[in-house]
Write an enzyme that holds these catalytic residues in place. Structure first.
Site, PDB file in Angstrom:
ATOM      1  N   LYS A 214      -3.221  -2.054   1.320  1.00 55.25           N
ATOM      2  CA  LYS A 214      -2.279  -1.751   2.415  1.00 55.25           C
ATOM      3  C   LYS A 214      -2.632  -0.420   3.077  1.00 55.25           C
ATOM      4  O   LYS A 214      -2.765  -0.329   4.296  1.00 55.25           O
ATOM      5  CB  LYS A 214      -0.825  -1.691   1.889  1.00 55.25           C
TER       6      LYS A 214
ATOM      7  N   ARG B  37      10.751  -3.204   0.025  1.00 52.76           N
ATOM      8  CA  ARG B  37      10.270  -3.643  -1.286  1.00 52.76           C
ATOM      9  C   ARG B  37      11.322  -4.405  -2.061  1.00 52.76           C
ATOM     10  O   ARG B  37      11.036  -4.868  -3.170  1.00 52.76           O
ATOM     11  CB  ARG B  37       9.916  -2.409  -2.106  1.00 52.76           C
TER      12      ARG B  37
ATOM     13  N   ARG C 214      -9.302   4.544  -7.794  1.00 53.64           N
ATOM     14  CA  ARG C 214      -8.893   5.113  -6.505  1.00 53.64           C
ATOM     15  C   ARG C 214      -8.853   6.639  -6.569  1.00 53.64           C
ATOM     16  O   ARG C 214      -8.439   7.236  -7.552  1.00 53.64           O
ATOM     17  CB  ARG C 214      -7.503   4.605  -6.126  1.00 53.64           C
TER      18      ARG C 214
ATOM     19  N   ARG D 179      -3.901   9.657  -8.307  1.00 56.76           N
ATOM     20  CA  ARG D 179      -2.438   9.556  -8.335  1.00 56.76           C
ATOM     21  C   ARG D 179      -1.921   9.470  -9.767  1.00 56.76           C
ATOM     22  O   ARG D 179      -2.539   8.818 -10.615  1.00 56.76           O
ATOM     23  CB  ARG D 179      -1.994   8.305  -7.563  1.00 56.76           C
TER      24      ARG D 179
ATOM     25  N   ARG E 126       3.966  -1.259 -12.294  1.00 52.25           N
ATOM     26  CA  ARG E 126       4.072  -1.489 -10.843  1.00 52.25           C
ATOM     27  C   ARG E 126       3.821  -2.952 -10.499  1.00 52.25           C
ATOM     28  O   ARG E 126       4.483  -3.514  -9.636  1.00 52.25           O
ATOM     29  CB  ARG E 126       3.068  -0.592 -10.093  1.00 52.25           C
TER      30      ARG E 126
HETATM   31  P1  AP5 Z   1      -5.100   0.988  -1.238  1.00 50.62           P
HETATM   32  O1  AP5 Z   1      -5.356   0.654   0.182  1.00 50.62           O
HETATM   33  O2  AP5 Z   1      -4.862   2.408  -1.587  1.00 50.62           O
HETATM   34  O3  AP5 Z   1      -3.969   0.031  -1.865  1.00 50.62           O
HETATM   35  P2  AP5 Z   1      -2.429  -0.136  -1.520  1.00 50.62           P
HETATM   36  O4  AP5 Z   1      -2.172  -1.568  -1.206  1.00 50.62           O
HETATM   37  O5  AP5 Z   1      -2.009   0.881  -0.520  1.00 50.62           O
HETATM   38  O6  AP5 Z   1      -1.829   0.121  -2.967  1.00 50.62           O
HETATM   39  P3  AP5 Z   1      -0.779   1.209  -3.472  1.00 50.62           P
HETATM   40  O7  AP5 Z   1      -1.123   1.469  -4.903  1.00 50.62           O
HETATM   41  O8  AP5 Z   1      -0.704   2.374  -2.562  1.00 50.62           O
HETATM   42  O9  AP5 Z   1       0.507   0.407  -3.385  1.00 50.62           O
HETATM   43  P4  AP5 Z   1       1.818   0.705  -4.089  1.00 50.62           P
HETATM   44  O10 AP5 Z   1       2.685  -0.240  -3.381  1.00 50.62           O
HETATM   45  O11 AP5 Z   1       1.774   0.569  -5.553  1.00 50.62           O
HETATM   46  O12 AP5 Z   1       2.055   2.278  -3.864  1.00 50.62           O
HETATM   47  P5  AP5 Z   1       2.973   3.122  -2.879  1.00 50.62           P
HETATM   48  O13 AP5 Z   1       2.288   4.387  -2.587  1.00 50.62           O
HETATM   49  O14 AP5 Z   1       3.437   2.281  -1.774  1.00 50.62           O
HETATM   50  O15 AP5 Z   1      -6.365   0.436  -2.078  1.00 50.62           O
HETATM   51  C1  AP5 Z   1      -6.426   0.596  -3.490  1.00 50.62           C
HETATM   52  C2  AP5 Z   1      -7.859   0.948  -3.912  1.00 50.62           C
HETATM   53  O16 AP5 Z   1      -8.722  -0.158  -3.649  1.00 50.62           O
HETATM   54  C3  AP5 Z   1      -8.450   2.135  -3.156  1.00 50.62           C
HETATM   55  O17 AP5 Z   1      -9.247   2.849  -4.044  1.00 50.62           O
HETATM   56  C4  AP5 Z   1      -9.288   1.471  -2.045  1.00 50.62           C
HETATM   57  O18 AP5 Z   1     -10.399   2.289  -1.671  1.00 50.62           O
HETATM   58  C5  AP5 Z   1      -9.758   0.191  -2.727  1.00 50.62           C
HETATM   59  N1  AP5 Z   1      -9.881  -0.953  -1.800  1.00 50.62           N
HETATM   60  C6  AP5 Z   1      -9.073  -1.271  -0.752  1.00 50.62           C
HETATM   61  N2  AP5 Z   1      -9.490  -2.404  -0.148  1.00 50.62           N
HETATM   62  C7  AP5 Z   1     -10.592  -2.830  -0.858  1.00 50.62           C
HETATM   63  C8  AP5 Z   1     -11.465  -3.957  -0.735  1.00 50.62           C
HETATM   64  N3  AP5 Z   1     -11.317  -4.871   0.230  1.00 50.62           N
HETATM   65  N4  AP5 Z   1     -12.466  -4.080  -1.637  1.00 50.62           N
HETATM   66  C9  AP5 Z   1     -12.648  -3.146  -2.602  1.00 50.62           C
HETATM   67  N5  AP5 Z   1     -11.844  -2.063  -2.780  1.00 50.62           N
HETATM   68  C10 AP5 Z   1     -10.823  -1.912  -1.900  1.00 50.62           C
HETATM   69  O19 AP5 Z   1       4.226   3.412  -3.810  1.00 50.62           O
HETATM   70  C11 AP5 Z   1       4.134   4.293  -4.912  1.00 50.62           C
HETATM   71  C12 AP5 Z   1       5.482   4.459  -5.580  1.00 50.62           C
HETATM   72  O20 AP5 Z   1       6.409   5.072  -4.658  1.00 50.62           O
HETATM   73  C13 AP5 Z   1       6.188   3.172  -6.024  1.00 50.62           C
HETATM   74  O21 AP5 Z   1       5.769   2.743  -7.288  1.00 50.62           O
HETATM   75  C14 AP5 Z   1       7.656   3.621  -6.021  1.00 50.62           C
HETATM   76  O22 AP5 Z   1       7.955   4.395  -7.142  1.00 50.62           O
HETATM   77  C15 AP5 Z   1       7.719   4.526  -4.793  1.00 50.62           C
HETATM   78  N6  AP5 Z   1       8.058   3.790  -3.565  1.00 50.62           N
HETATM   79  C16 AP5 Z   1       7.310   3.695  -2.425  1.00 50.62           C
HETATM   80  N7  AP5 Z   1       7.935   2.922  -1.515  1.00 50.62           N
HETATM   81  C17 AP5 Z   1       9.096   2.521  -2.079  1.00 50.62           C
HETATM   82  C18 AP5 Z   1      10.154   1.679  -1.637  1.00 50.62           C
HETATM   83  N8  AP5 Z   1      10.142   1.102  -0.424  1.00 50.62           N
HETATM   84  N9  AP5 Z   1      11.195   1.478  -2.490  1.00 50.62           N
HETATM   85  C19 AP5 Z   1      11.230   2.061  -3.700  1.00 50.62           C
HETATM   86  N10 AP5 Z   1      10.259   2.857  -4.180  1.00 50.62           N
HETATM   87  C20 AP5 Z   1       9.194   3.085  -3.377  1.00 50.62           C
HETATM   88 MG    MG Z   2      -0.849   2.628  -0.565  1.00 51.43          MG
END
Ligand code: AP5
Ligand code: MG
Ligand code: ZN
Length: 212
Positions: free
Chosen positions: A13, A88, A127, A159, A170
């Site tokens: 994402k 979410r 990552r 992270r 997660r």
């Molecule tokens: P990346 O693009 O970073 O993945 P992502 O989908 O953004 O995954 P996240 O881990 O950020 O999602 P998340 O939902 O767990 O975390 P968030 O920060 O939202 O890609 C991942 C890796 O793969 C990278 O190294 C990238 O280079 C690589 N990659 C990408 N595409 C690739 C490909 N095609 N091939 C190979 N490699 C690839 O949330 C974190 C925390 O915040 C949550 O756990 C929660 O505690 C809180 N939070 C955030 N939003 C909310 C909400 N709405 N409600 C409640 N709590 C929330």
């Molecule tokens: Mg992300």
């Protein structure tokens, strides 16, 4: 363009959002990035959120709804927005519908990045992040210079929730609380599924094609 990006942790994402936000010139609104910035700055919100985030649990709905309501009211959202990591839960999605009605900017599309396999774990454990919001991968998407951000020259970090135990939590939280939103949005007829496997640039091309 008013977009929600949807998909499990590690689906890509954040990676695709960076490219989309530049391509369509709309703000990338990542609730994860907003929360992490608050943790870093030691704000009251950050102190509350950190405990949930480090364990891989969701931060309470009312906190996130407040964040997103304020963010969408900012002037850079007049031309559109790209939400990454929100909504979410069903209550977050219901609240979003109300907020968007109030500001007169309904969703155009929900992009569901479909990616569920063992590679999620290696994507997340390899990552490396920059505080500017760009994410890298030590093998799949390395920076030009080891440990340094290509875009801003900042020092990359791992992270706190990219440790195996938090990753597993997660993924579980995603399947229990977030995946039900796929049906929620599928029923609205604005959801598009994107295959999240393969090359980052190929996936971006698929997304652009779907949006046109
Ligand atoms: P990346 O693009 O970073 O993945 P992502 O989908 O953004 O995954 P996240 O881990 O950020 O999602 P998340 O939902 O767990 O975390 P968030 O920060 O939202 O890609 C991942 C890796 O793969 C990278 O190294 C990238 O280079 C690589 N990659 C990408 N595409 C690739 C490909 N095609 N091939 C190979 N490699 C690839 O949330 C974190 C925390 O915040 C949550 O756990 C929660 O505690 C809180 N939070 C955030 N939003 C909310 C909400 N709405 N409600 C409640 N709590 C929330
Ligand atoms: Mg992300
Ligand atoms: Zn950077």
């Amino acid at each position: 363009m008013n977009i929600v990006l949807f998909g499990p942790p590690g689906a890509g994402k954040g990676t695709q959002a960076k490219k989309l936000s530049e391509h369509y010139n709309i703000p990338h609104i990542s609730t994860g990035d907003i929360l992490r910035a608050n943790v870093r700055d030691g704000t009251e919100l950050g102190l509350e959120a950190k405990g949930y985030m480090d364990k891989g649990k969701l931060v309470p709905d009312e906190v996130l709804i407040g964040i997103i309501k304020n963010r969408l009211a900012e002037p850079d959202c007049v031309s559109g927005y790209l939400l990454d990591g929100y909504p979410r839960t069903i209550p977050q999605a219901d609240a979003l519908t109300g907020i968007l009605e109030d500001i007169g900017k309904p969703l155009d599309v929900v992009l569901n990045i479909d990616f569920t396999n063992d590679e999620l774990l290696s994507r997340l454990s390899g990552r490396r992040m920059c505080t500017c919001g760009v994410s890298y991968h030590i093998d799949f998407n390395p920076p030009k210079q080891n440990g340094i951000c290509d875009v801003c020259g900042g020092k990359l970090y791992q992270r706190d929730d990219d440790k195996e135990e938090a990753i597993m939590q997660r993924l579980e939280v995603y399947s229990e609380q977030t995946q039900p939103l796929i049906d929620y949005y599928a029923n609205t007829g604005i959801m598009v599924n994107i295959d999240g496997s393969g090359d980052i640039d190929d996936i971006f091309a698929d997304i652009c094609k779907a949006l046109e």
